[in-house]
Design an enzyme around this catalytic site. Structure first.
Site, PDB file in Angstrom:
ATOM      1  CG  ASN A 162      -0.437  -0.164   2.497  1.00  0.00           C
ATOM      2  OD1 ASN A 162       0.739  -0.499   2.633  1.00  0.00           O
ATOM      3  ND2 ASN A 162      -1.229   0.078   3.509  1.00  0.00           N
ATOM      4  CD  GLU A 263       1.780  -0.951  10.705  1.00  0.00           C
ATOM      5  OE1 GLU A 263       0.607  -1.373  10.857  1.00  0.00           O
ATOM      6  OE2 GLU A 263       2.177  -0.334   9.716  1.00  0.00           O
ATOM      7  CB  CYS A 297      -2.854  -0.697   8.476  1.00  0.00           C
ATOM      8  SG  CYS A 297      -1.322   0.192   8.507  1.00  0.00           S
ATOM      9  CD  GLU A 472       7.773   0.349  10.858  1.00  0.00           C
ATOM     10  OE1 GLU A 472       6.704   0.581  10.268  1.00  0.00           O
ATOM     11  OE2 GLU A 472       8.694  -0.314  10.351  1.00  0.00           O
TER      12      GLU A 472
END
Ligand code: ADP
Length: 493
Positions: A162, A263, A297, A472
């Site tokens: 994505n 993640e 997400c 992150e």
């Protein structure tokens, strides 16, 4: 049109090979797989369909490069990262065109992704110089205790489609800044942008073996990555993708006890209270939901609106969504591009059909747009959503906003938290005490308060519950690539 002819929009940064030990190579088996344009289905390039031999060759190179790379001064590693950052920005237009071509997002968003991905490189170049340890206050005479931070070793990065540039940049940059070397496998739908980043890393002067990349089709992803999971030299896995694959990585890496950053999927709630500024809340949904066509997400998956303002909110939102223009990413007028592939469109259609059967009303969209191309779905608003619908439990990952009604705060928070996931959550309210209460009550790694755009390299991004662990970005982002060593020196008295 000859399906093997070069794609008319193929640009100068395409390197359809594996990148191992500073060399561009075909896969061990000589097999390839097609990367296609999601807007048209046309072939862009064939890249290697790698297997375990390629994966191991990448680790050989990364393990060989590790001692010299970790011995470099942080400022030397930072200098290389800064050169990489400059090259990424210099090639912004070519990179954006490549992202848009293989992923489908509108060019304006693709340019934004280049800047966003590059911002992690600049951030971690700076952070390289701030890997502080501790001098522990004396506990016994004649003993000095210190804690230093060391690179964890070879890192395997596995990324989704994505954000073909940002997702991999935000793993490679902290890993290299920390003194780790990297083997990476980009998503099968969008490997070309990742390979272009490796090319720019090579131009920046990364030593051979410091960054390696292998590509594999969906059918061979598992056996390729399994070679890394089984390899004791790989000390860390950094993964962004679906929860089932994340759990598989956690299970399979247990044999060698690797450190993991996961993640994973979300199921983000978005709460609109009656004391919210409704226009701002509508803008928040538009910004958070329709970025990348709903394929992020942190996109809101469930929008809960207080009954007293539900009808007005639904009307305002419907009008904005109905005005969105759908088309290829290359058209400057496009707001929402094609979905990534047929599997993605099928899931969206399944969720909308299921919601209809369970009583949802279609306020906008609600259909495929086959006339535009194979992978288009209309931006959609569904009214009267309820918890029996599949879209309440699963992430739709598409341009669909289901509206749920609620009566009071406790009910809204309970519904928001009624999911095994916990990545992002959003709410809109003007009441300071409510803001305090709801911020703390939401079970989520990230909370947007009167704000729909949350991403920043300076902030810690990551989830709780089955959305994974690790962070992150931010000053915490380096910790995932470091281990702490305790030094105890005696005989000093
Ligand atoms: P999505 O459903 O969004 O494609 P995935 O979790 O399937 O998300 O994919 C994310 C990344 O994980 C991709 O690079 C993909 O190739 C990789 N992947 C998929 N299946 C496996 C697997 N069994 N083992 C390791 N990696 C995998």
């Amino acid at each position: 049109m000859d399906s093997k002819a070069p794609h008319p929009q193929a640009g100068p940064l395409i390197r359809p090979h594996n990148f191992i030990d500073g060399r561009w190579t075909p896969g061990h088996d000589g097999q390839g797989f097609a990367v296609t344009d999601p807007a048209t289905g046309l072939l862009i390039a064939e890249v290697p369909d790698s297997g375990p031999q390629d994966a191991r060759a990448a680790v050989d190179a990364a393990a060989k490069a590790l001692p010299l790379w970790r011995a470099r001064l942080p400022r030397e590693r930072a200098a290389l990262l800064r050169r990489w950052h400059a090259l990424i920005l210099e090639r912004e237009e070519d990179l954006a065109a490549l992202i848009s071509l293989e992923q489908g997002k509108p060019m304006a968003e693709a340019r934004g992704e280049v800047a966003y991905g590059a911002s992690y490189v600049a951030w971690f170049a700076d952070e390289a110089n701030r890997i502080y340890g501790d001098i522990i206050p004396d506990q016994q005479r004649g003993k000095r205790m210190t804690a230093i931070k060391e690179p964890i070793g070879v890192v395997a990065a596995i990324t989704p489609w994505n954000f073909p540039l940002a997702m991999i940049a935000r793993k490679i940059a902290p890993a290299l800044a920390a003194g780790c070397t990297v083997v990476a496998k980009p998503a099968e739908d969008t490997p070309l942008t990742a390979l272009a980043l490796a090319l720019l890393g090579q131009e920046a002067g990364f030593p051979n073996g410091v960054l390696n990349m292998v590509t594999a089709s969906r059918a061979r992803a598992a056996e390729t990555v399994d070679a890394w999971l089984q390899d004791g030299r790989v000390r860390k896995i950094s993964f962004t993708g679906s929860t089932p694959v994340g759990k598989h990585l956690a299970r399979e890496s247990a044999a060698t006890l690797k450190k993991l950053s996961l993640e994973l999927g979300g199921n983000a709630p978005f709460l609109v209270f009656e004391d919210a500024q409704l226009e701002a809340a509508v803008d928040g949904v538009m910004a958070a939901k329709f970025r990348n066509g709903g394929q992020t997400c942190v996109c809101p998956n469930r929008v809960y609106v207080q009954s007293t303002v539900y009808d007005r909110f639904a009307r305002l939102l419907r009008d904005k969504v109905a005005a969105l223009r759908v088309g290829p990413g290359s058209d400057p007028a496009t707001h929402v591009g094609p979905m990534i592939n047929a599997r993605a469109v099928d899931k969206i259609a399944r969720h909308v059909d299921d919601a209809r059967r369970h009583g949802a009303t279609v306020l906008a969209g609600g259909k495929r747009l086959e006339a535009l191309g194979p992978n288009y779905y209309a931006p959609t608003v569904l009214g009267d959503a309820n918890a029996s619908m599949a879209l309440c439990a699963e992430e739709t990952f598409g341009p669909v906003v289901p509206l749920f009604r609620f009566d009071d705060e406790a009910q809204a928070v309970a519904a928001a938290n009624d999911t095994p996931f916990g990545l992002a959550a959003y709410f809109y309210s003007q009441d300071l005490r409510r803001i305090e209460r709801v911020s703390r009550a939401l079970e989520s790694g990230i909370v947007g308060i009167n704000e729909g755009a949350l991403a920043s390299e300076a902030a810690p991004f990551g989830g709780i519950k089955e959305s994974g662990y690790g962070r992150e970005g931010s000053r915490y982002g380096l910790d995932d690539y470091l281990s702490i060593k305790y030094l105890c020196q005696g005989g000093l008295a």
